[in-house]
Design a protein around this motif. Structure first.
Motif, PDB file in Angstrom:
ATOM      1  N   LYS A  91       0.831  -1.205   0.000  1.00  0.00           N
ATOM      2  CA  LYS A  91       0.000   0.000   0.000  1.00  0.00           C
ATOM      3  C   LYS A  91       0.873   1.267   0.000  1.00  0.00           C
ATOM      4  CE  LYS A  91      -4.099   1.905   2.259  1.00  0.00           C
ATOM      5  NZ  LYS A  91      -3.749   3.204   2.794  1.00  0.00           N
ATOM      6  N   ILE A  92       1.978   1.230   0.748  1.00  0.00           N
ATOM      7  CA  ILE A  92       2.905   2.375   0.782  1.00  0.00           C
ATOM      8  C   ILE A  92       3.487   2.629  -0.609  1.00  0.00           C
ATOM      9  CG2 ILE A  92       5.195   3.116   1.597  1.00  0.00           C
ATOM     10  CD1 ILE A  92       4.476   1.741   4.298  1.00  0.00           C
ATOM     11  N   VAL A  93       3.937   1.561  -1.284  1.00  0.00           N
ATOM     12  CA  VAL A  93       4.487   1.691  -2.646  1.00  0.00           C
ATOM     13  C   VAL A  93       3.439   2.291  -3.571  1.00  0.00           C
ATOM     14  CG1 VAL A  93       5.396   0.434  -4.642  1.00  0.00           C
ATOM     15  CG2 VAL A  93       6.120  -0.213  -2.337  1.00  0.00           C
ATOM     16  N   TYR A  94       2.211   1.777  -3.471  1.00  0.00           N
ATOM     17  CA  TYR A  94       1.099   2.266  -4.290  1.00  0.00           C
ATOM     18  C   TYR A  94       0.845   3.755  -4.040  1.00  0.00           C
ATOM     19  CZ  TYR A  94      -3.853   3.063  -5.442  1.00  0.00           C
ATOM     20  OH  TYR A  94      -5.028   3.583  -5.917  1.00  0.00           O
ATOM     21  N   GLU A  95       0.791   4.149  -2.762  1.00  0.00           N
ATOM     22  CA  GLU A  95       0.486   5.541  -2.420  1.00  0.00           C
ATOM     23  C   GLU A  95       1.602   6.495  -2.852  1.00  0.00           C
ATOM     24  OE1 GLU A  95      -2.298   4.788   1.559  1.00  0.00           O
ATOM     25  OE2 GLU A  95      -0.180   5.353   1.792  1.00  0.00           O
ATOM     26  N   GLU A  96       2.847   6.103  -2.643  1.00  0.00           N
ATOM     27  CA  GLU A  96       3.968   6.986  -2.991  1.00  0.00           C
ATOM     28  C   GLU A  96       4.127   7.138  -4.506  1.00  0.00           C
ATOM     29  OE1 GLU A  96       5.562   8.986  -1.116  1.00  0.00           O
ATOM     30  OE2 GLU A  96       4.741   8.273   0.780  1.00  0.00           O
ATOM     31  N   LEU A  97       3.932   6.053  -5.251  1.00  0.00           N
ATOM     32  CA  LEU A  97       4.000   6.140  -6.719  1.00  0.00           C
ATOM     33  C   LEU A  97       2.858   6.996  -7.257  1.00  0.00           C
ATOM     34  CD1 LEU A  97       5.046   2.541  -7.850  1.00  0.00           C
ATOM     35  CD2 LEU A  97       6.253   4.655  -8.378  1.00  0.00           C
ATOM     36  N   THR A  98       1.675   6.838  -6.652  1.00  0.00           N
ATOM     37  CA  THR A  98       0.520   7.647  -7.068  1.00  0.00           C
ATOM     38  C   THR A  98       0.784   9.124  -6.818  1.00  0.00           C
ATOM     39  OG1 THR A  98      -1.011   5.832  -6.590  1.00  0.00           O
ATOM     40  CG2 THR A  98      -1.950   8.029  -6.686  1.00  0.00           C
ATOM     41  N   SER A  99       1.308   9.445  -5.650  1.00  0.00           N
ATOM     42  CA  SER A  99       1.640  10.829  -5.316  1.00  0.00           C
ATOM     43  C   SER A  99       2.713  11.372  -6.263  1.00  0.00           C
ATOM     44  CB  SER A  99       2.135  10.893  -3.864  1.00  0.00           C
ATOM     45  OG  SER A  99       2.478  12.207  -3.522  1.00  0.00           O
ATOM     46  N   PHE A 100       3.679  10.536  -6.607  1.00  0.00           N
ATOM     47  CA  PHE A 100       4.776  10.865  -7.513  1.00  0.00           C
ATOM     48  C   PHE A 100       4.260  11.258  -8.896  1.00  0.00           C
ATOM     49  CE2 PHE A 100       8.046   9.052 -10.505  1.00  0.00           C
ATOM     50  CZ  PHE A 100       9.060   9.951 -10.231  1.00  0.00           C
ATOM     51  N   LEU A 101       3.162  10.609  -9.322  1.00  0.00           N
ATOM     52  CA  LEU A 101       2.629  10.847 -10.672  1.00  0.00           C
ATOM     53  C   LEU A 101       1.435  11.806 -10.689  1.00  0.00           C
ATOM     54  CD1 LEU A 101       2.967   7.339 -12.365  1.00  0.00           C
ATOM     55  CD2 LEU A 101       4.291   9.399 -12.816  1.00  0.00           C
ATOM     56  N   GLY A 102       1.241  12.537  -9.594  1.00  0.00           N
ATOM     57  CA  GLY A 102       0.251  13.611  -9.666  1.00  0.00           C
ATOM     58  C   GLY A 102      -0.968  13.490  -8.790  1.00  0.00           C
ATOM     59  N   LYS A 103      -1.101  12.426  -8.042  1.00  0.00           N
ATOM     60  CA  LYS A 103      -2.175  12.223  -7.049  1.00  0.00           C
ATOM     61  C   LYS A 103      -3.564  12.055  -7.668  1.00  0.00           C
ATOM     62  CE  LYS A 103       0.223  14.533  -3.252  1.00  0.00           C
ATOM     63  NZ  LYS A 103       0.205  15.621  -2.275  1.00  0.00           N
ATOM     64  N   GLU A 104      -4.122  13.111  -8.234  1.00  0.00           N
ATOM     65  CA  GLU A 104      -5.517  13.063  -8.685  1.00  0.00           C
ATOM     66  C   GLU A 104      -5.649  13.199 -10.202  1.00  0.00           C
ATOM     67  OE1 GLU A 104      -7.970  12.373  -6.675  1.00  0.00           O
ATOM     68  OE2 GLU A 104      -6.759  12.466  -4.846  1.00  0.00           O
ATOM     69  N   ALA A 105      -6.713  12.599 -10.735  1.00  0.00           N
ATOM     70  CA  ALA A 105      -7.035  12.757 -12.158  1.00  0.00           C
ATOM     71  C   ALA A 105      -7.551  14.170 -12.402  1.00  0.00           C
ATOM     72  CB  ALA A 105      -8.098  11.735 -12.558  1.00  0.00           C
ATOM     73  N   LYS A 106      -7.214  14.732 -13.571  1.00  0.00           N
ATOM     74  CA  LYS A 106      -7.665  16.084 -13.919  1.00  0.00           C
ATOM     75  C   LYS A 106      -8.320  16.031 -15.299  1.00  0.00           C
ATOM     76  CE  LYS A 106      -3.920  18.014 -11.179  1.00  0.00           C
ATOM     77  NZ  LYS A 106      -2.576  18.581 -11.168  1.00  0.00           N
ATOM     78  N   PRO A 107      -9.602  15.725 -15.346  1.00  0.00           N
ATOM     79  CA  PRO A 107     -10.268  15.552 -16.649  1.00  0.00           C
ATOM     80  C   PRO A 107     -10.480  16.854 -17.408  1.00  0.00           C
ATOM     81  CG  PRO A 107     -11.857  15.416 -14.865  1.00  0.00           C
ATOM     82  CD  PRO A 107     -10.511  15.520 -14.226  1.00  0.00           C
ATOM     83  N   ILE A 108     -10.651  16.741 -18.731  1.00  0.00           N
ATOM     84  CA  ILE A 108     -11.064  17.893 -19.539  1.00  0.00           C
ATOM     85  C   ILE A 108     -12.562  18.041 -19.336  1.00  0.00           C
ATOM     86  CG2 ILE A 108     -11.442  18.715 -21.894  1.00  0.00           C
ATOM     87  CD1 ILE A 108      -8.790  17.501 -22.687  1.00  0.00           C
ATOM     88  N   GLU A 109     -12.989  19.227 -18.949  1.00  0.00           N
ATOM     89  CA  GLU A 109     -14.411  19.444 -18.663  1.00  0.00           C
ATOM     90  C   GLU A 109     -15.100  20.121 -19.842  1.00  0.00           C
ATOM     91  OE1 GLU A 109     -14.428  21.680 -15.063  1.00  0.00           O
ATOM     92  OE2 GLU A 109     -13.994  19.924 -13.808  1.00  0.00           O
ATOM     93  N   ILE A 110     -16.256  19.582 -20.194  1.00  0.00           N
ATOM     94  CA  ILE A 110     -17.072  20.182 -21.252  1.00  0.00           C
ATOM     95  C   ILE A 110     -18.178  20.965 -20.550  1.00  0.00           C
ATOM     96  CG2 ILE A 110     -18.411  19.737 -23.357  1.00  0.00           C
ATOM     97  CD1 ILE A 110     -15.463  18.852 -23.494  1.00  0.00           C
ATOM     98  N   LYS A 111     -17.876  22.226 -20.261  1.00  0.00           N
ATOM     99  CA  LYS A 111     -18.815  23.042 -19.470  1.00  0.00           C
ATOM    100  C   LYS A 111     -19.826  23.784 -20.343  1.00  0.00           C
ATOM    101  CE  LYS A 111     -15.915  23.808 -15.407  1.00  0.00           C
ATOM    102  NZ  LYS A 111     -15.166  24.816 -14.612  1.00  0.00           N
ATOM    103  N   GLU A 112     -19.408  24.152 -21.548  1.00  0.00           N
ATOM    104  CA  GLU A 112     -20.337  24.849 -22.432  1.00  0.00           C
ATOM    105  C   GLU A 112     -20.214  24.317 -23.853  1.00  0.00           C
ATOM    106  OE1 GLU A 112     -18.760  28.968 -23.704  1.00  0.00           O
ATOM    107  OE2 GLU A 112     -18.066  28.739 -21.627  1.00  0.00           O
TER     108      GLU A 112
END
Length: 448
Positions: free
Chosen positions: A77-98
């Protein structure tokens, strides 16, 4: 598959941990060294690797596992969490707002920009949006025709004029054309620059001023490794509304270097190219990406692919469950492999199932399109009884099937052998254990 060698090496390190009878300081340091080697081989920056692995080692040696979690599970779990944090933590989708949302793509020549534009259009189309493409690439002969050829089978329209030399004029006219047609998303493909970031940024600014896009997308070639840093940084400094697609991550040893270099600039990666087909583009979610990389699965991603597939075929989750339990006949095998192939390369799909990513023998999953075609011809020469009960097929039946299908007895035996191997493998899977692990750690971004 995405970063296969890196994933295999990281998975091997975790397997070493899982197989050990006891977890002591020496084992932790050995596993950390394996992770270092895996990342360095994938062209990740040395300083970043050392920083990351120091964090993993420190936590693995000092933290006490929560109640009900073993030391081995906690380190994974530590390896998973640290690698995830290393690669940006959260997804940032393209939003179609209009509507219409206007997207402008830029990139160095050879980065896979035009193909990525087609993939992006297909992605939005699959999610229910009407898409229009504008080709304003006036530098590369054939760019308009390439784009048109890529999206024509999907009924996506391309605006362009191969004779026009003014890129800004083309972009402006194309946007106005699709606004009148009432599309939801307009994607403008600009001209690629030849290894020259200043020219690329300048054209981006000119076209951007003319069409006022909601988002500018830089396409970066994943095979350039750490060099991606300079491109991403120059782009990030030039536009406040930028996002990035990293391409060609299906076979490059430098893919890890490109991803980590882009993340280091703070520029958001929103999509990654994971294959040559038009459907081989996926939103970049660090949690799900790392989960698959480590062989821990991506249940949420798998469910989303099922949902997409069910819109186009009669394929259901029940069909997949039957397949994974090894309770299928030849007729089922072909139908399910064919359906799963539409979701992407079979190995990519199987890596979304916890624990299966790197444990599947190559001969089980290397079912090429050509072999699938041959298998179908062979099955067309079988009786209904043979398809439903392959066990009755003896040598005399094999000879008859080979004659009827215009193939050899060797080909028929190969099909039967493939069937037996897949059936045996899936029957032997410990699915309860895998599901329990995925649920315990919420791997792959699945909220349970």
């Amino acid at each position: 598959m995405v970063l296969d060698k890196l994933g295999q090496s990281l998975n091997n390190a975790l397997r070493k941990l899982a197989r050990a009878s006891t977890v002591d300081e020496a084992l932790v340091r050995e596993v950390v060294r394996d992770i270092q080697r895996a990342l360095l081989t994938s062209d990740v920056n040395v300083r970043l690797v050392l920083d990351l692995t120091k964090k993993i080692e420190k936590r693995a040696l000092e933290e006490k596992p929560p109640a009900g979690v073993s030391k081995k599970e906690h380190i994974i779990k530590i390896v998973y969490e640290e690698l995830t944090s290393f690669l940006g933590k959260e997804a940032k989708p393209i939003e179609i707002k209009e509507k219409p949302t206007i997207l402008l793509t830029v990139g160095i020549q050879g980065s896979g920009k035009t193909t990525s534009v087609a993939k992006l259009a297909r992605y939005f189309q699959k999610h229910g949006y009407k898409v229009g493409l504008v080709c304003s690439d006036t530098w590369r002969p054939g760019a308009y025709f390439q784009l048109k050829q890529l999206v024509e089978p999907y009924g996506i329209e391309v605006f362009g004029d191969p004779e026009e030399k003014d890129a800004v004029k083309l972009a402006k006219e194309g946007v106005e054309y699709f606004k009148k047609k009432g599309v939801d998303v307009i994607i403008v493909d600009s001209a690629g620059r030849h290894k020259e970031e200043k020219g690329l940024i300048e054209e981006m600014k000119q076209i951007s001023n003319a069409i006022n896009p909601h988002e500018v997308i830089l396409v970066i070639d994943g095979t350039i490794g750490q060099q991606a840093y300079n491109q991403a940084l120059a782009f990030k400094e030039a536009t406040p509304i930028g996002s990035i697609i990293v391409t060609k991550l299906d076979g490059s040893a430098k893919g890890g270097g490109a991803l980590s270099a882009v993340v280091a600039t703070g520029a958001p990666i929103k999509f990654i190219g994971v294959g040559e087909k038009i459907d081989d583009l996926e939103p970049f979610d660090p949690k799900r990406f790392v989960s698959r990389l480590l062989g821990l699965g991506d249940i949420q991603g798998l469910l989303e692919k099922f949902e997409e597939l069910s819109k186009e075929t009669e394929f259901t989750e029940e069909d997949v469950e039957k397949f994974l339990r090894g309770k299928f006949n030849l007729k089922d095998m072909y139908a399910q492999l064919e359906a799963m192939r539409k979701m992407g390369p079979l190995q990519q799909i199987l890596k979304m199932i916890p624990g299966m990513g790197y444990s599947i023998p190559d001969e089980v999953i290397k079912v090429s399109e050509e072999r699938l075609k041959k298998f179908k011809v062979i099955m067309d020469s079988m009786t209904e009884e043979e398809l439903e009960n392959p066990e009755i097929i003896n040598y005399s039946r094999i000879k008859r099937i080979a004659r009827g299908s215009g193939t050899s007895t060797k080909d028929v035996k190969e099909l039967l052998n493939q069937y037996k191997q897949m059936k045996k493998f899936f029957k032997g899977m410990d699915k309860r254990k895998l599901a329990k692990m995925a649920k315990k750690f919420n791997f792959g971004g699945l909220g349970i």
